[in-house]
Write an enzyme that holds these catalytic residues in place. Structure first.
Site, PDB file in Angstrom:
ATOM      1  NE  ARG A 103      10.144   7.675  16.455  1.00 32.59           N
ATOM      2  CZ  ARG A 103       9.977   6.571  15.678  1.00 32.59           C
ATOM      3  NH1 ARG A 103      10.067   5.214  16.045  1.00 32.59           N
ATOM      4  NH2 ARG A 103       9.505   6.588  14.397  1.00 32.59           N
ATOM      5  CB  CYS A 261       4.341   3.057   9.244  1.00 34.06           C
ATOM      6  SG  CYS A 261       3.430   2.458  10.879  1.00 34.06           S
TER       7      CYS A 261
HETATM    8  N1  NVA Z   1       1.816   3.376  15.978  1.00 29.07           N
HETATM    9  C1  NVA Z   1       3.356   3.054  15.913  1.00 29.07           C
HETATM   10  C2  NVA Z   1       4.106   3.356  15.005  1.00 29.07           C
HETATM   11  C3  NVA Z   1       5.440   2.956  14.934  1.00 29.07           C
HETATM   12  C4  NVA Z   1       6.333   3.388  13.900  1.00 29.07           C
HETATM   13  C5  NVA Z   1       3.837   3.407  17.431  1.00 29.07           C
HETATM   14  O1  NVA Z   1       3.451   4.458  17.786  1.00 29.07           O
HETATM   15  O2  NVA Z   1       4.680   2.769  18.079  1.00 29.07           O
HETATM   16  N1   CP Z   2       7.974   3.559  10.468  1.00 27.17           N
HETATM   17  C1   CP Z   2       8.590   4.074  11.432  1.00 27.17           C
HETATM   18  O1   CP Z   2       8.786   4.974  11.933  1.00 27.17           O
HETATM   19  O2   CP Z   2       9.533   3.085  12.000  1.00 27.17           O
HETATM   20  P1   CP Z   2      10.653   3.224  13.171  1.00 27.17           P
HETATM   21  O3   CP Z   2       9.696   3.002  14.365  1.00 27.17           O
HETATM   22  O4   CP Z   2      11.334   1.604  12.941  1.00 27.17           O
HETATM   23  O5   CP Z   2      11.411   4.285  13.095  1.00 27.17           O
END
Ligand code: NVA
Ligand code: CP
Length: 303
Positions: A103, A261
């Site tokens: 991530r 999400c």
């Molecule tokens: N669009 C959000 C999704 C979190 C799962 C972000 O990138 O913070």
């Molecule tokens: N939807 C999602 O990716 O959640 P987190 O940021 O909690 O991993």
């Protein structure tokens, strides 16, 4: 399947169909207590530059349920933070683990890991895409509606990473997606063009009411993604008419369902009433992260 899963378009239509059919089967097996230890002896390294609840838990639990191990690595604690290069980290890690889930703030960071790693690399969210989220979202739509073919989907809010992956997924699923964003917050133009060139049905509008009219699935997400915190005030103002509330839901098809999400910001992109109401599928959607990613891990890590 390709070595890496960085974009939702790193899998093709038959691969997606098979992967999700395995995901539904893994869900049934978990319910029946008969999950097989298909990844015994395998380790997944999970590198996080940003916060996570669902992605962290579902990947870690998924590896555990398949008999493997997940290694949580906060990027702040790694030598990367002190200047070690990604290409060196990627090659060293490839000598220890069977796969990496990353991530990252920048999509190019994940691409660079993938370029140098000799093991599969999975995008656990970047600024450009969130492909694992789409696996769960498509699985949830299949579960509820039977098929995604020609299902009318409205995205309401920011044209962000999740929105970009939803748009690309139209190529694989037959989803008919209309995106409503304020001017200047549209999804990535090159990805929209790519989806359309590959036969995806994608419409861009500004008005949430237009997008939601007769839609069968309404999808939204935070107005302020991780990395956008510096624009909080401006975004809160720009998006103030993009709340998925019960008035907006009245314009959708009577059998419409809502996806998010998570994490959700009640009173901003979605009201508490809609989140907690009978049209919300958000908890099934969160659960399906686990099953869909287990199917992905089996496909990518099992040799
Ligand atoms: N669009 C959000 C999704 C979190 C799962 C972000 O990138 O913070
Ligand atoms: N939807 C999602 O990716 O959640 P987190 O940021 O909690 O991993």
């Amino acid at each position: 399947m390709k070595k890496d899963f960085i974009s939702i378009l790193d899998i093709n239509e038959p691969e997606l169909e098979q992967l999700l059919s395995e995901a539904h089967e893994l869900k049934r097996q978990k319910r029946a207590g008969t999950t097989h230890l298909l990844l015994a002896g395998k380790t997944l390294a999970m590198i996080f530059e940003k916060s996570s609840t669902r992605t962290h838990i579902s990947f870690e639990v998924g590896m555990n349920e398949l008999g493997g191990h997940a290694l949580f690595l906060n990027a702040r604690d790694m030598q990367i933070r002190r200047g070690e290069e990604i290409r060196d980290t990627a090659r060293a890690a490839s000598r220890y683990v069977s796969g990496m889930m990353i991530r990252a703030y920048k999509h190019s960071t994940i691409e660079e890991y993938a370029k140098y790693a000799t093991i599969p690399v999975i995008n656990g969210l970047s600024d450009l895409e969130h492909p694992c989220q789409l696996l769960a979202d498509i699985m949830t739509m299949q579960e509820h509606f039977g098929s995604t073919d020609e299902l009318r989907v409205a995205w309401v809010g920011d044209g962000n990473n999740v929105c970009n992956s939803l748009i690309l997924s139209t190529v694989l699923t037959g989803l008919d997606v209309t995106v409503a964003t304020p001017k200047g917050y549209e999804p990535a133009a090159d990805l929209v063009a790519k989806a359309r060139a590959l036969g995806g049905k994608v419409a861009l509008v500004q008005d949430p009411e237009t997008a939601v009219k007769d839609a069968q699935v309404i999808v939204t997400d935070t107005w302020i993604s991780m990395g956008d915190e510096g624009e909080k005030e401006e975004r809160t103002n720009v998006f103030r008419n993009y709340t998925v509330d019960s008035d907006l839901m009245k314009l959708a098809s009577p059998d419409a369902r809502v996806l998010h999400c998570l994490p959700a910001h009640r009173g901003e992109e979605i009201t508490d009433e809609v989140m907690e109401g009978g049209q919300s599928l958000v908890w099934d959607e969160a659960e399906n992260r686990l099953h869909a990613q287990k199917a992905l891990l089996v496909r990518m890590l099992k040799k």
